[in-house]
Design a protein around this motif. Structure first.
Motif, PDB file in Angstrom:
ATOM      1  N   LYS A   1       7.604  -6.110   6.062  1.00 31.64           N
ATOM      2  CA  LYS A   1       7.740  -6.293   5.339  1.00 31.64           C
ATOM      3  C   LYS A   1       6.774  -7.185   3.742  1.00 31.64           C
ATOM      4  N   ASP A   2       6.939  -8.679   4.625  1.00 33.25           N
ATOM      5  CA  ASP A   2       6.047  -9.452   3.385  1.00 33.25           C
ATOM      6  C   ASP A   2       4.631  -9.780   3.611  1.00 33.25           C
ATOM      7  N   GLN A   3       4.163  -8.561   4.560  1.00 31.68           N
ATOM      8  CA  GLN A   3       2.134  -8.460   4.368  1.00 31.68           C
ATOM      9  C   GLN A   3       2.021  -7.411   3.108  1.00 31.68           C
ATOM     10  N   GLY A   4       2.828  -6.478   3.256  1.00 31.50           N
ATOM     11  CA  GLY A   4       2.929  -4.860   1.904  1.00 31.50           C
ATOM     12  C   GLY A   4       3.069  -6.304   0.910  1.00 31.50           C
TER      13      GLY A   4
ATOM     14  N   LEU B   1      -0.077  -7.256  -0.043  1.00 29.82           N
ATOM     15  CA  LEU B   1      -1.681  -6.232  -0.304  1.00 29.82           C
ATOM     16  C   LEU B   1      -0.705  -5.445  -1.699  1.00 29.82           C
ATOM     17  N   ASP B   2       0.297  -5.060  -2.040  1.00 25.67           N
ATOM     18  CA  ASP B   2       0.881  -4.519  -3.069  1.00 25.67           C
ATOM     19  C   ASP B   2       0.199  -5.150  -4.114  1.00 25.67           C
TER      20      ASP B   2
ATOM     21  N   ASP C   1     -11.198   0.484   1.873  1.00 28.91           N
ATOM     22  CA  ASP C   1     -10.568  -1.134   1.836  1.00 28.91           C
ATOM     23  C   ASP C   1      -9.266  -0.795   2.111  1.00 28.91           C
ATOM     24  N   ASP C   2      -8.913  -0.571   1.134  1.00 30.29           N
ATOM     25  CA  ASP C   2      -6.668  -0.466   1.284  1.00 30.29           C
ATOM     26  C   ASP C   2      -6.067  -0.365   3.317  1.00 30.29           C
ATOM     27  N   GLU C   3      -6.532   1.115   3.238  1.00 30.72           N
ATOM     28  CA  GLU C   3      -6.030   1.008   4.707  1.00 30.72           C
ATOM     29  C   GLU C   3      -6.615  -0.206   6.267  1.00 30.72           C
ATOM     30  N   LEU C   4      -7.894  -0.661   5.717  1.00 23.75           N
ATOM     31  CA  LEU C   4      -8.753  -1.129   6.589  1.00 23.75           C
ATOM     32  C   LEU C   4      -7.924  -2.638   6.563  1.00 23.75           C
ATOM     33  N   ALA C   5      -7.799  -2.851   5.708  1.00 19.98           N
ATOM     34  CA  ALA C   5      -6.827  -4.510   5.098  1.00 19.98           C
ATOM     35  C   ALA C   5      -5.337  -4.242   5.968  1.00 19.98           C
ATOM     36  N   GLU C   6      -4.604  -2.336   5.538  1.00 24.63           N
ATOM     37  CA  GLU C   6      -3.726  -2.534   6.163  1.00 24.63           C
ATOM     38  C   GLU C   6      -3.745  -3.020   7.394  1.00 24.63           C
ATOM     39  N   PHE C   7      -4.602  -1.907   8.234  1.00 23.12           N
ATOM     40  CA  PHE C   7      -5.022  -1.773   9.776  1.00 23.12           C
ATOM     41  C   PHE C   7      -5.050  -2.948  10.081  1.00 23.12           C
TER      42      PHE C   7
END
Length: 495
Positions: A88-91, A94-95, A118-124
């Motif tokens: 939850k905090d990561q979201g 990043l948002d 980049d967005d998908e890479l950061a989430e991964f």
């Protein structure tokens, strides 16, 4: 490109000096920024290492500035420094960067979260770092459990000891200059002296505690109850409840009863013999009931009453006759009073206030706050200067002008100054806010609701009711005066 830099020590750097680690990272990022045409205009030093986002004050401040579009980019050593907590905090983190169009720049890679890859890479990467964090944490807990069973785990060195490593096992050794005072405390208590008298005596002899200026009733009592002084290691004396876990508005620490403690034989030498320690415990058990936080509110005045002389919270103390008192822990400060007397005086003040307020009073009563606003401007100017001074300290450390002990000493003074300024700022903002939005009619309705419900409520509910209409109760009482001869200054919540 205007940028901020966020500095935070990683899990892999645990045990290393925080200031040294952050200074090293700051130097590395400064070199990277200079080589890539990046102008760093603000630095956020995260010196705490909380798992939750809300336990990281500098990250919260950074996110506010990112959402306001203050920077083109934020520099950090790697993506893990920004986001390694709960999903939850990561979201949330990043948002904030994605919505504001702020880049995340690391020496390894620059992340533009408006770009899908980049967005998908950061989430991964944040997902994998979270998984790694859990694995490391489990290993640490297993290792800690083993050292507890071995009797060699010591979280912090108590007064009278210092931490050492013997045969690769962490343990304690006696600091004789402090241990002499520990023995004196136990012997005086066994001879009939109370904690306050003991604190006053050893303070006059020059004893200095580790985390405050002088010994008081609470610090002496904690030493007298600690089994570490007879060669034991104690675990699980407290437990933590995260914010929101039980509907609580903030993180709370609960003092567990002795039957929940884990007590094992330690490797360290004892300062007190078991017979004297047992004698002191028997006396303490029959003399008073120490206040302890077990997760429930037992006093209707909890967190409300402050000493008008030293500013500290007044503490509840129970006796074997079930009479409750409010006491100030600062030696030689205000005299105590019966809690029931203070509670009654507060209720009488609310009743008088209700009688004075009229429902027909104009909804908004504007007061002149020009003096407070001028003071607020001065304080904010001082805050800016203190922040700049804090930043310069890191520069001087990097240049070798300061050694580590000098740096820590001066940084502690700057931090104390910043904390005091923040407190003054909060108080002035509250006064200004109340002056501009005060609604006497609404206050009258809330006070009436408190008084109507008070008699049928338990201590926790009474505390919540009082906090709904009272900001702070300032208490003052001179020594050797009548039991009810105390003065209260009550700051009400007008909005």
């Amino acid at each position: 490109m205007d940028a901020a830099q966020y500095l935070r020590k990683s899990r892999m750097e645990e045990g290393m000096d925080t200031e040294e680690v952050l200074a090293k990272h700051r130097k590395a990022l400064a070199e990277y920024a200079a080589a890539n045409g990046i102008h760093i205009i603000e630095t956020y030093y995260e010196v705490v290492s909380g798992e939750s986002l809300y336990a990281r004050p500098e990250m919260l401040r950074l996110l506010e500035d990112v959402e306001d579009g203050k920077y083109d980019a934020v520099l950090c050593m790697d993506l893990d420094r920004l986001s390694r907590g709960r999903m939850k905090d990561q979201g949330i983190i990043l948002d904030a960067f994605k919505d504001s169009g702020t880049l995340i720049v690391t020496p390894e890679k620059t992340y533009d979260l408006s770009d899908e890859i980049d967005d998908e890479l950061a989430e991964f990467k944040t997902f994998m770092s979270r998984r790694e964090y859990k694995i490391i944490n489990k290993r640490l807990q297993r290792g800690k459990a083993q050292t507890i069973r071995d009797g060699c785990y010591v979280a912090n060195a108590p007064y009278g000891y210092r931490k050492v490593t013997i045969d690769r096992k962490p343990t304690l050794e006696i600091v004789e200059s402090e241990a002499a005072y520990v023995r004196m405390m136990f012997e005086m208590y066994a001879d009939g002296y109370g904690c306050v008298a003991i604190a006053r005596h050893i303070n006059t002899l020059g004893a200095k505690p580790r985390r405050c200026d002088a010994f008081n009733r609470s610090t002496v009592a904690l030493i007298l109850k600690n089994p570490v002084y007879i060669g034991k290691v104690v675990w699980d004396r407290t437990k933590h409840v995260r914010k929101g876990a039980r509907g609580n508005p903030k993180h709370i620490t609960i003092q567990q009863t002795r039957d929940h403690w884990v007590i094992v034989d330690g490797l360290h030498p004892a300062i007190i013999d078991k017979e004297l320690f047992g004698q002191v415990q028997d006396i303490m058990a029959g003399r008073y009931i120490p206040p302890a936080n077990d997760g429930t509110i037992k006093s209707p005045l909890a967190g409300l009453v402050k000493c008008a002389v030293c500013g500290r919270n007044m503490q509840r103390m129970g006796t074997n006759t079930d009479t409750l008192y409010l006491l100030c822990n600062t030696p030689g400060c205000c005299a105590g009073a019966k809690l029931a007397f203070v509670e009654l005086r507060i209720l009488q003040h609310l009743q008088r206030t209700l009688a004075e307020l009229s429902i027909e009073t104009p909804a908004v009563r504007i007061k002149d706050t020009s003096a407070q606003e001028a003071s607020l401007a001065v304080i904010r100017k001082e805050q800016k200067a203190a922040d700049a001074q804090k930043s310069r300290l890191y520069d001087l450390l990097e240049m070798g002008e300061y050694d580590i002990p000098t740096f820590r000493e001066r940084m502690a003074k700057v931090k104390d100054k910043i904390a005091a300024l923040e407190q003054k700022e909060a108080e002035l903002l509250l006064v200004i806010d109340q002056a501009h939005t005060a609604d006497p009619a609404e206050l009258a309705r809330r006070i009436k609701a408190v008084l109507d419900a008070y008699d049928t409520s338990d201590a926790a509910h009474r505390n919540a009711l009082l906090k709904g209409v009272i900001q702070t109760v300032w208490y003052r009482k001179k020594k050797k005066t009548a039991p009810s001869d105390f003065q209260l200054t009550i700051d009400l919540k007008y909005n």
